[in-house]
Design a protein around this motif. Structure first.
Motif, PDB file in Angstrom:
ATOM      1  N   LEU A  93       0.858  -1.177   0.000  1.00  0.00           N
ATOM      2  CA  LEU A  93       0.000   0.000   0.000  1.00  0.00           C
ATOM      3  C   LEU A  93       0.898   1.231   0.000  1.00  0.00           C
ATOM      4  O   LEU A  93       1.796   1.359   0.837  1.00  0.00           O
ATOM      5  N   HIS A  94       0.705   2.131  -0.941  1.00  0.00           N
ATOM      6  CA  HIS A  94       1.492   3.350  -1.013  1.00  0.00           C
ATOM      7  C   HIS A  94       0.561   4.538  -0.814  1.00  0.00           C
ATOM      8  O   HIS A  94      -0.378   4.741  -1.576  1.00  0.00           O
ATOM      9  N   LEU A  95       0.827   5.318   0.222  1.00  0.00           N
ATOM     10  CA  LEU A  95       0.032   6.512   0.505  1.00  0.00           C
ATOM     11  C   LEU A  95       0.899   7.748   0.373  1.00  0.00           C
ATOM     12  O   LEU A  95       1.962   7.825   0.987  1.00  0.00           O
ATOM     13  N   GLU A  96       0.467   8.697  -0.425  1.00  0.00           N
ATOM     14  CA  GLU A  96       1.116   9.996  -0.478  1.00  0.00           C
ATOM     15  C   GLU A  96       0.333  10.946   0.413  1.00  0.00           C
ATOM     16  O   GLU A  96      -0.881  11.070   0.300  1.00  0.00           O
ATOM     17  N   LEU A  97       1.049  11.615   1.324  1.00  0.00           N
ATOM     18  CA  LEU A  97       0.388  12.376   2.375  1.00  0.00           C
ATOM     19  C   LEU A  97       0.741  13.857   2.301  1.00  0.00           C
ATOM     20  O   LEU A  97       1.856  14.223   1.953  1.00  0.00           O
ATOM     21  N   ASN A  98      -0.210  14.682   2.640  1.00  0.00           N
ATOM     22  CA  ASN A  98      -0.004  16.125   2.727  1.00  0.00           C
ATOM     23  C   ASN A  98      -0.216  16.538   4.181  1.00  0.00           C
ATOM     24  O   ASN A  98      -1.330  16.457   4.693  1.00  0.00           O
ATOM     25  N   PHE A  99       0.844  16.960   4.841  1.00  0.00           N
ATOM     26  CA  PHE A  99       0.763  17.370   6.234  1.00  0.00           C
ATOM     27  C   PHE A  99       0.707  18.892   6.352  1.00  0.00           C
ATOM     28  O   PHE A  99       1.276  19.482   7.264  1.00  0.00           O
ATOM     29  N   GLY A 100       0.000  19.525   5.409  1.00  0.00           N
ATOM     30  CA  GLY A 100      -0.035  20.981   5.345  1.00  0.00           C
ATOM     31  C   GLY A 100      -0.660  21.659   6.539  1.00  0.00           C
ATOM     32  O   GLY A 100      -0.449  22.847   6.759  1.00  0.00           O
ATOM     33  N   ASP A 101      -1.444  20.938   7.354  1.00  0.00           N
ATOM     34  CA  ASP A 101      -2.055  21.528   8.535  1.00  0.00           C
ATOM     35  C   ASP A 101      -1.168  21.427   9.771  1.00  0.00           C
ATOM     36  O   ASP A 101      -1.522  21.957  10.822  1.00  0.00           O
ATOM     37  N   CYS A 102      -0.039  20.741   9.626  1.00  0.00           N
ATOM     38  CA  CYS A 102       0.887  20.629  10.761  1.00  0.00           C
ATOM     39  C   CYS A 102       1.674  21.936  10.921  1.00  0.00           C
ATOM     40  O   CYS A 102       1.648  22.810  10.061  1.00  0.00           O
ATOM     41  N   ALA A 103       2.398  22.034  12.025  1.00  0.00           N
ATOM     42  CA  ALA A 103       3.031  23.299  12.362  1.00  0.00           C
ATOM     43  C   ALA A 103       4.322  23.555  11.594  1.00  0.00           C
ATOM     44  O   ALA A 103       4.540  24.646  11.067  1.00  0.00           O
ATOM     45  N   MET A 104       5.205  22.556  11.526  1.00  0.00           N
ATOM     46  CA  MET A 104       6.553  22.794  11.005  1.00  0.00           C
ATOM     47  C   MET A 104       7.179  21.477  10.555  1.00  0.00           C
ATOM     48  O   MET A 104       6.863  20.415  11.089  1.00  0.00           O
ATOM     49  N   ALA A 105       8.063  21.567   9.558  1.00  0.00           N
ATOM     50  CA  ALA A 105       8.859  20.427   9.124  1.00  0.00           C
ATOM     51  C   ALA A 105      10.320  20.750   9.337  1.00  0.00           C
ATOM     52  O   ALA A 105      10.796  21.827   8.971  1.00  0.00           O
ATOM     53  N   LEU A 106      11.055  19.812   9.940  1.00  0.00           N
ATOM     54  CA  LEU A 106      12.497  19.938  10.127  1.00  0.00           C
ATOM     55  C   LEU A 106      13.198  19.000   9.162  1.00  0.00           C
ATOM     56  O   LEU A 106      12.828  17.829   9.037  1.00  0.00           O
ATOM     57  N   HIS A 107      14.217  19.506   8.471  1.00  0.00           N
ATOM     58  CA  HIS A 107      14.965  18.697   7.517  1.00  0.00           C
ATOM     59  C   HIS A 107      16.450  18.739   7.870  1.00  0.00           C
ATOM     60  O   HIS A 107      16.963  19.767   8.316  1.00  0.00           O
ATOM     61  N   PHE A 108      17.134  17.601   7.661  1.00  0.00           N
ATOM     62  CA  PHE A 108      18.540  17.482   8.040  1.00  0.00           C
ATOM     63  C   PHE A 108      19.343  16.899   6.888  1.00  0.00           C
ATOM     64  O   PHE A 108      18.973  15.865   6.322  1.00  0.00           O
ATOM     65  N   ASP A 109      20.420  17.566   6.523  1.00  0.00           N
ATOM     66  CA  ASP A 109      21.341  17.057   5.507  1.00  0.00           C
ATOM     67  C   ASP A 109      22.442  16.283   6.229  1.00  0.00           C
ATOM     68  O   ASP A 109      23.480  16.834   6.597  1.00  0.00           O
ATOM     69  N   THR A 110      22.206  15.015   6.436  1.00  0.00           N
ATOM     70  CA  THR A 110      23.155  14.166   7.149  1.00  0.00           C
ATOM     71  C   THR A 110      23.581  13.007   6.253  1.00  0.00           C
ATOM     72  O   THR A 110      22.948  12.718   5.242  1.00  0.00           O
ATOM     73  N   GLU A 111      24.644  12.325   6.664  1.00  0.00           N
ATOM     74  CA  GLU A 111      25.128  11.180   5.912  1.00  0.00           C
ATOM     75  C   GLU A 111      24.281   9.937   6.228  1.00  0.00           C
ATOM     76  O   GLU A 111      23.686   9.829   7.298  1.00  0.00           O
ATOM     77  N   GLU A 112      24.278   9.004   5.283  1.00  0.00           N
ATOM     78  CA  GLU A 112      23.419   7.828   5.420  1.00  0.00           C
ATOM     79  C   GLU A 112      23.854   6.934   6.576  1.00  0.00           C
ATOM     80  O   GLU A 112      23.021   6.343   7.266  1.00  0.00           O
TER      81      GLU A 112
END
Length: 308
Positions: A93-112
């Motif tokens: 099952l593949h679900l594409e989700l929109n969390f546009g009502d949430c407050a904030m997204a944090l993203h990190f450029d880290t190594e694998e």
């Protein structure tokens, strides 16, 4: 062994002409470099360049990770997914989700692949004596990698091997933790305080979603201190019937060690000033245990103070 200070001291003993000759060897243009106003600049530039080349040649190049954030919007594209089972055999099952009502997204450029980190509280930490706390130890973390468990086969290893790689005894691994939660003893639906460390391997390829399922974010402080990025944010979360819960988050990200320390508390439990004070009583440790985390199932994780 080579280290940064040794190399810098060594560079300080090189005269300008030697650096300029090195620049000629590296095919840098020499035009007008001997003017008094430019000689100091060229000395600094060449010293930095030679130092960078030497560090890279000796394997001392350091990857610098980064933390970024953005407010979410209902108009955002469906950038998040969840791959699970729909209940039928051998069908995904593949679900594409929109969390546009949430407050904030944090993203990190880290190594694998990266190191596991741990923390412990120093004596005298400003935690109210009436609070009830419990944590998840590094020993428990290492045991999750034992053969036959749920980790990917290539990541599995015996407890003894995990401890050897980490550079910890079993007793030390029991005393160091990677998460701890405190309850104030009231009937509140969420803890009073939560502390946890999230490694670069875990943060690789995933966004942390704050204020789920509906919330608002206010950035209170954002600054960089050397290798450390510090973010303080007030997150308002809708809990139903028009009521909102207010939660304080202090996020400390080490760009060199690729490790995020999260301190989260109810607004009524701890202020940002109190969280900053608590930060001084947290001892952090980078272990030698290296791992990678499989995020093929989903590319997001909900960062929440609430239970569950």
């Amino acid at each position: 062994m080579l280290n940064a200070m040794l190399l810098l001291r060594a560079m300080d003993g090189i005269d300008e002409e030697a650096l300029l000759r090195a620049g000629d060897f590296l095919a840098w243009e020499r035009e007008k470099r001997h003017s008094p106003s430019r000689r100091k600049l060229w000395r600094t530039v060449l010293a930095a360049a030679l130092l960078a080349l030497l560090l890279a040649a000796c394997g001392y190049a350091v990857y610098r990770a980064a933390m970024s954030h953005r407010n979410l919007d209902p108009g955002d594209e469906k950038g998040y997914f969840f791959n699970g089972l729909d209940g039928s055999r051998n069908e995904g099952l593949h679900l594409e989700l929109n969390f546009g009502d949430c407050a904030m997204a944090l993203h990190f450029d880290t190594e694998e692949t990266g190191c596991a980190h741990a923390f412990r509280l120093k004596e005298g930490a400003p935690i109210p004596e009436t609070w009830i706390g419990g944590g998840s130890s590094m020993l428990r973390f290492f045991k999750s990698y034992e053969p036959g468990g749920f980790k990917e086969p290539e990541q599995q290893r015996s407890l003894d091997q995990c401890l050897r790689e980490a550079g910890m005894t079993e007793e030390e691994a029991e005393r160091w933790e990677h998460s701890r939660t405190y309850s104030s003893g009231t009937t509140a639906q969420r803890p009073a305080l939560r502390m946890e460390v999230l490694d670069g391997a875990y943060l690789h390829g995933v966004d942390l979603i704050m204020g789920w399922p509906k919330g608002e974010a206010t950035v209170v402080k954002e600054e960089t201190r050397g290798d450390i990025q510090l973010l303080e944010a007030l997150i308002r979360v809708e809990i139903g019937d028009g009521e909102w819960d207010r939660q304080n988050y202090l996020l400390r990200f080490d760009t060199r060690q690729q490790m995020l320390l999260v301190l989260a508390a109810g607004e009524e439990s701890m202020s940002f000033a109190q969280l900053e004070e608590l930060l001084d009583y947290i001892e952090l440790r980078e272990t030698g245990f290296r791992y990678a985390y499989d995020h093929s199932g989903q590319n997001f994780s909900v960062l929440s103070l609430a239970y569950g």
